[in-house]
Motif scaffolding. Structure first.
Motif, PDB file in Angstrom:
ATOM      1  N   ASP A  57       0.867  -1.184   0.000  1.00 48.09           N
ATOM      2  CA  ASP A  57       0.000   0.000   0.000  1.00 48.09           C
ATOM      3  C   ASP A  57       0.902   1.232   0.000  1.00 48.09           C
ATOM      4  OD1 ASP A  57      -1.816   2.009   0.371  1.00 48.09           O
ATOM      5  OD2 ASP A  57      -2.920   1.004   1.965  1.00 48.09           O
ATOM      6  N   ASP A  58       0.675   2.165  -0.954  1.00 48.36           N
ATOM      7  CA  ASP A  58       1.508   3.367  -1.031  1.00 48.36           C
ATOM      8  C   ASP A  58       1.349   4.265   0.184  1.00 48.36           C
ATOM      9  OD1 ASP A  58       2.422   2.525  -3.461  1.00 48.36           O
ATOM     10  OD2 ASP A  58       0.969   3.698  -4.627  1.00 48.36           O
ATOM     11  N   ARG A  59       0.217   4.162   0.904  1.00 42.13           N
ATOM     12  CA  ARG A  59      -0.003   4.997   2.082  1.00 42.13           C
ATOM     13  C   ARG A  59       0.687   4.439   3.323  1.00 42.13           C
ATOM     14  NH1 ARG A  59      -4.061   8.635   2.317  1.00 42.13           N
ATOM     15  NH2 ARG A  59      -4.475   8.065   4.481  1.00 42.13           N
ATOM     16  N   VAL A  60       1.269   3.264   3.191  1.00 36.75           N
ATOM     17  CA  VAL A  60       1.928   2.615   4.331  1.00 36.75           C
ATOM     18  C   VAL A  60       3.428   2.846   4.234  1.00 36.75           C
ATOM     19  CG1 VAL A  60       2.324   0.424   5.508  1.00 36.75           C
ATOM     20  CG2 VAL A  60       0.098   0.902   4.468  1.00 36.75           C
ATOM     21  N   SER A  61       4.059   3.240   5.337  1.00 34.94           N
ATOM     22  CA  SER A  61       5.504   3.438   5.376  1.00 34.94           C
ATOM     23  C   SER A  61       6.215   2.088   5.450  1.00 34.94           C
ATOM     24  CB  SER A  61       5.884   4.302   6.588  1.00 34.94           C
ATOM     25  OG  SER A  61       5.217   5.540   6.547  1.00 34.94           O
ATOM     26  N   GLY A  80       6.528   6.539  13.552  1.00 35.51           N
ATOM     27  CA  GLY A  80       6.837   7.749  12.799  1.00 35.51           C
ATOM     28  C   GLY A  80       6.419   7.656  11.344  1.00 35.51           C
ATOM     29  N   SER A  81       5.284   6.997  11.076  1.00 41.71           N
ATOM     30  CA  SER A  81       4.826   6.820   9.706  1.00 41.71           C
ATOM     31  C   SER A  81       4.387   8.148   9.104  1.00 41.71           C
ATOM     32  CB  SER A  81       3.664   5.821   9.675  1.00 41.71           C
ATOM     33  OG  SER A  81       2.595   6.313  10.450  1.00 41.71           O
ATOM     34  N   SER A  82       4.329   8.179   7.774  1.00 45.90           N
ATOM     35  CA  SER A  82       3.966   9.419   7.069  1.00 45.90           C
ATOM     36  C   SER A  82       2.491   9.749   7.252  1.00 45.90           C
ATOM     37  CB  SER A  82       4.284   9.285   5.570  1.00 45.90           C
ATOM     38  OG  SER A  82       5.657   9.052   5.380  1.00 45.90           O
ATOM     39  N   ASN A  83       1.619   8.744   7.148  1.00 44.36           N
ATOM     40  CA  ASN A  83       0.182   8.988   7.200  1.00 44.36           C
ATOM     41  C   ASN A  83      -0.434   8.606   8.532  1.00 44.36           C
ATOM     42  OD1 ASN A  83      -0.241   9.900   4.414  1.00 44.36           O
ATOM     43  ND2 ASN A  83       0.415   7.848   3.881  1.00 44.36           N
TER      44      ASN A  83
END
Length: 612
Positions: A57-61, A80-83
Motif C-alpha cells: 500500500d503506497d499509504r503505508v511506510s 513515525g509513519s507518514s500517514n
C-alpha cells in the motif's frame, strides 16, 4: 519401499506457533478480508518485505507501526509513519488495544481479537492435516500402490472397491457399495417414460401445424427482421459499477444503530433528494418521471453476509444502467461523490450549524465595532483638548492667558497715564510742534490700521512731516512723553486693547471648556468602554469560530474515513454480439410464437367449422 509423507515440518511449526498466539489481527477491510495474523511479543507492520505483516500500500511506510505484548495485554505504537496509525478512527502515537478495537494502517483495517475474547477459528491446511494424521499413525499412502490418500484415510481410486475383509462389516454398510455413492430407490413404474407415446405426440403436433408451415416460417422471418432492426436501431446499453466499504460502527457496541445506519445509507443512495442534487450538479433539471426512471436504472446493494450480528464493515456494490457509457460513467461518478458528501454533511450538521451561527455573530460584532470606532474617532477630533491626556495642557494654556491678560491690562493703564501727562504739558507748544505731532499721530493711526511703511498714504504724511521739520521753529516746548508722541501712545494703547480683548475671549472659551471637562471625560469613558467591549466580543467570537472550523475539519475527515471506495466507478461494456444476438433471438422467437398462435387459431377454426 520408501514411505512418502504429505506435509512439511515448516507448516507444522507455523501451525504450532499460531496456536501459541494469544491474540490476532483480523482483516475486516482491504485486501485479504477475513485473514487473521497472529500477534507475538513484537509484530511489526509496514510496506517493507522484512515486516512481520507486509502491506502493499503506497499509504503505508516501510516500518509503519508495531504491536507489542506486555503484562497488561497488547500495545500498538506508531513508528513515525507518514500517514499515521488510527485506532477507532483516532490518530495515535501509542495506545493499549482492547477487544474489538479497529486498527487502520493505510487502506487496511484490522480488528483486534484476543483468544480469551472470542473463539479462534482454525482453517485446516491439507498439508498440516496430513502431517497430523501421519503422527496419528494413519498411513499417508498405500504401500506398494503409489496411490495418494483420499478423504478419511482412504486411498484415492479405492472408494469403489468392495469393503469385505477390511473391517467394515460392523458399520452396517452393504459390501461392494462404492464410497460416496448415495443409495437411490428405482423410480416408480407409473413414472417411467414411454418412448412410443412421446414419438406419437410429437408426430401429432407436427401434423397439426404442418399445413401452416409456410405461414409460421414467414412469421419467423418477419420476427427475425424485426429483431435485426431493433438491434440496429437501439445499440447495446452500458453499465457503470463501483464498490465501496462503509464503516458502520457495530464493533463499538452500536449493533442496532449500525444496522439503521447501513439501511439509511442504502435508502439515501436512491432517494429523490439526492438524485435531484446529482442532476443539479450535472446542470440538468429532474422531474418526477426523470427521477423515477433513474431510480430504476440505479442499484445499491450490500454484499456482506449477516450472521446474526451486524458486521463492523459492510461492502456495497452500486450499478447504473444507461444508454451510453459516457453518461453512465459521468452520472455514477457524480452521484457517488454527492452521496458521500451528503452522508458527511449529516455527521457534521451540528458543527456546521454552529459555524454558521458564529459567522453571523462575527459579522454583527464587526459592524458594531466599526461603528463604535468611528464614533470614538469623531469625538477625539471634536474635543481633542478636552481629552484626559490633554487636560494638563489646557490648564497650562489658561494660566498663560491669565498672565497675558494681567500684563496687557497693566500696560494699557500705564499708556493712559503717559497720554494724560503728555496732553497736560502740550499747551505751550508751537505751531510747528503741533503740526509735527498731528502728522506723527496720523502715521501712527495708519500703522495701527495695518498699513506698511511703503503705503502711499504713509509716504505722503512722512514727506509732509519732513517739510514741517525743515521749517523754522516759532517757539520752544516739546509736548512729548519721553521719545513717543501722544499719537504713538494712543496707537500703542489701541493695539494692546485689541490684544487684551482677544486674550479675554480665548480665556473665556478655555474656561467654558474646563467647566464641561467632567462631562467630556464621562462621554469619552463610555465610548472607550463600549469600544473595548465590542473588541473583546469580536475577538472571542473569532476564536470560537477558529475552533469550530478546526473541529469541523476533524469531524469531516473522520466521517469521510467511514466511506472507502474500493473500486472506483468504471464502465462495464456489454458484448455487442451478445446484445445483438439476444435481440435477434427475441425477434425470431416472437415471430415463431406468433406464427404458431395463428396456425393454432386457423386449425381450431377449421375443426370448429367441420363439427357444425
Amino acid at each position: 519401499m520408501t514411505k512418502t509423507v504429505v506435509g512439511s515440518s515448516d507448516n507444522l511449526a507455523l501451525a504450532l506457533r499460531t496456536s501459541e498466539a494469544s491474540a490476532f489481527l483480523v482483516v475486516c477491510m482491504g485486501p485479504n478480508v477475513g485473514h487473521r495474523y497472529p500477534l507475538f511479543d513484537r509484530t511489526m507492520m509496514g510496506r517493507s518485505e522484512t515486516a512481520d505483516i507486509t502491506l502493499a500500500d503506497d499509504r503505508v511506510s516501510g516500518k509503519h507501526c508495531e504491536v507489542i505484548r506486555n503484562p497488561n495485554g497488547f500495545v500498538v505504537r506508531d513508528l513515525g509513519s507518514s500517514n499515521g496509525t488510527l485506532v477507532n478512527a483516532q490518530k495515535i502515537s501509542e495506545v493499549d488495544l482492547r477487544e474489538g478495537d479497529l486498527v487502520q494502517v493505510g487502506y487496511t483495517v484490522f480488528k483486534f481479537q484476543s483468544v480469551a475474547g472470542s473463539r479462534v477459528e482454525r482453517v485446516a491446511d491439507p498439508q498440516v492435516m496430513g502431517a497430523g494424521m501421519g503422527n496419528m499413525g494413519l498411513p499417508m499412502a498405500m504401500p506398494g500402490m503409489g496411490l495418494p490418500m483420499g478423504m478419511g484415510g482412504m486411498p484415492m481410486g479405492m472408494q469403489g472397491m468392495p469393503m469385505q475383509g477390511m473391517g467394515m462389516q460392523n458399520m452396517g454398510m452393504p459390501m461392494g457399495v462404492p464410497m460416496g455413492m448415495p443409495m437411490q430407490a428405482p423410480p416408480p413404474a407409473e413414472q417411467e417414460m414411454n418412448l412410443e407415446e412421446m414419438v406419437g405426440n410429437v408426430r401429432k403436433f407436427t401434423e397439426f401445424f404442418l399445413p401452416h408451415a409456410k405461414m409460421i416460417a414467414a412469421m419467423a422471418l418477419v420476427g427475425l427482421i424485426a429483431g435485426v432492426g431493433l438491434a440496429l436501431m437501439s445499440p447495446p446499453g452500458a453499465k457503470a459499477t463501483f464498490e465501496m466499504n462503509i464503516l458502520t460502527g457495530a464493533d463499538r457496541g452500536q449493533g442496532g444503530a449500525a444496522t439503521d445506519r447501513a439501511q439509511a445509507a442504502k435508502s439515501n443512495f436512491k432517494s429523490t433528494v439526492l438524485l435531484e442534487r446529482t442532476l443539479k450538479s450535472l446542470g440538468e433539471e429532474g422531474d418526477e418521471e426523470r427521477i423515477a426512471a433513474l431510480q430504476k436504472m440505479l442499484t445499491f446493494e450490500s454484499t456482506t453476509p449477516n450472521y446474526g450480528a451486524p458486521p463492523p464493515v459492510q461492502n456495497f456494490v452500486g450499478e447504473f444502467q444507461a444508454s451510453s457509457p459516457e453518461f453512465a460513467m459521468t452520472f455514477l461518478d457524480t452521484h457517488l461523490k454527492t452521496f458521500i458528501d451528503s452522508e458527511v454533511e449529516k455527521t457534521t450538521k451540528v458543527i456546521s450549524s454552529k459555524l454558521e451561527y458564529l459567522t453571523e455573530q462575527i459579522a454583527k460584532a464587526e459592524a458594531t465595532l466599526k461603528a463604535t470606532d468611528e464614533e470614538l474617532k469623531k469625538f477625539k477630533l471634536a474635543f481633542l483638548d478636552s481629552l484626559p491626556e490633554n487636560v494638563a495642557k489646557l490648564q497650562e494654556q489658561i494660566f498663560e492667558l491669565e498672565k497675558a491678560k494681567t500684563d496687557l491690562t497693566s500696560n494699557i493703564e500705564q499708556l493712559k497715564q503717559e497720554i494724560a501727562s503728555a496732553s497736560a504739558s502740550g499747551g505751550g507748544a508751537t505751531r510747528k510742534q503741533k503740526e509735527m505731532r498731528a502728522a506723527q499721530e496720523q502715521i501712527a493711526e495708519l500703522k495701527a490700521q495695518g498699513l506698511g511703511e511703503n503705503h502711499p498714504d504713509v509716504v505722503s504724511i512722512k514727506k509732509r512731516l519732513e517739510r514741517i521739520a525743515a521749517a523754522p521753529e516759532e517757539m520752544g516746548g516739546s509736548g512729548r512723553s519721553g521719545d513717543k508722541s501722544i499719537g504713538q501712545l494712543k496707537a500703542e494703547m489701541s493695539a494692546k486693547t485689541l490684544s487684551l480683548d482677544d486674550t479675554v475671549k480665548k480665556l473665556e472659551d478655555l474656561k467654558k471648556q474646563q467647566e464641561k471637562l467632567p462631562e467630556f471625560t464621562a462621554r469619552y469613558t463610555d465610548l472607550t468602554r463600549s469600544y473595548d467591549s465590542s473588541k473583546k466580543l469580536y475577538d472571542q467570537l473569532f476564536q470560537d469560530k477558529s475552533q469550530a472550523e478546526y473541529q469541523l475539519g476533524f469531524e469531516r475527515t473522520s466521517a469521510e474515513g467511514r466511506f472507502e471506495v474500493v473500486v472506483p466507478p468504471r464502465v462495464e461494456k456489454a458484448s455487442p454480439i451478445k446484445a445483438y444476438g439476444k435481440k435477434v433471438v427475441m425477434g425470431l422467437g416472437g415471430g415463431i410464437a406468433l406464427g404458431i398462435g395463428l396456425a393454432a387459431f386457423l386449425q381450431i377454426l377449421k375443426i370448429w367449422k367441420r363439427t357444425r
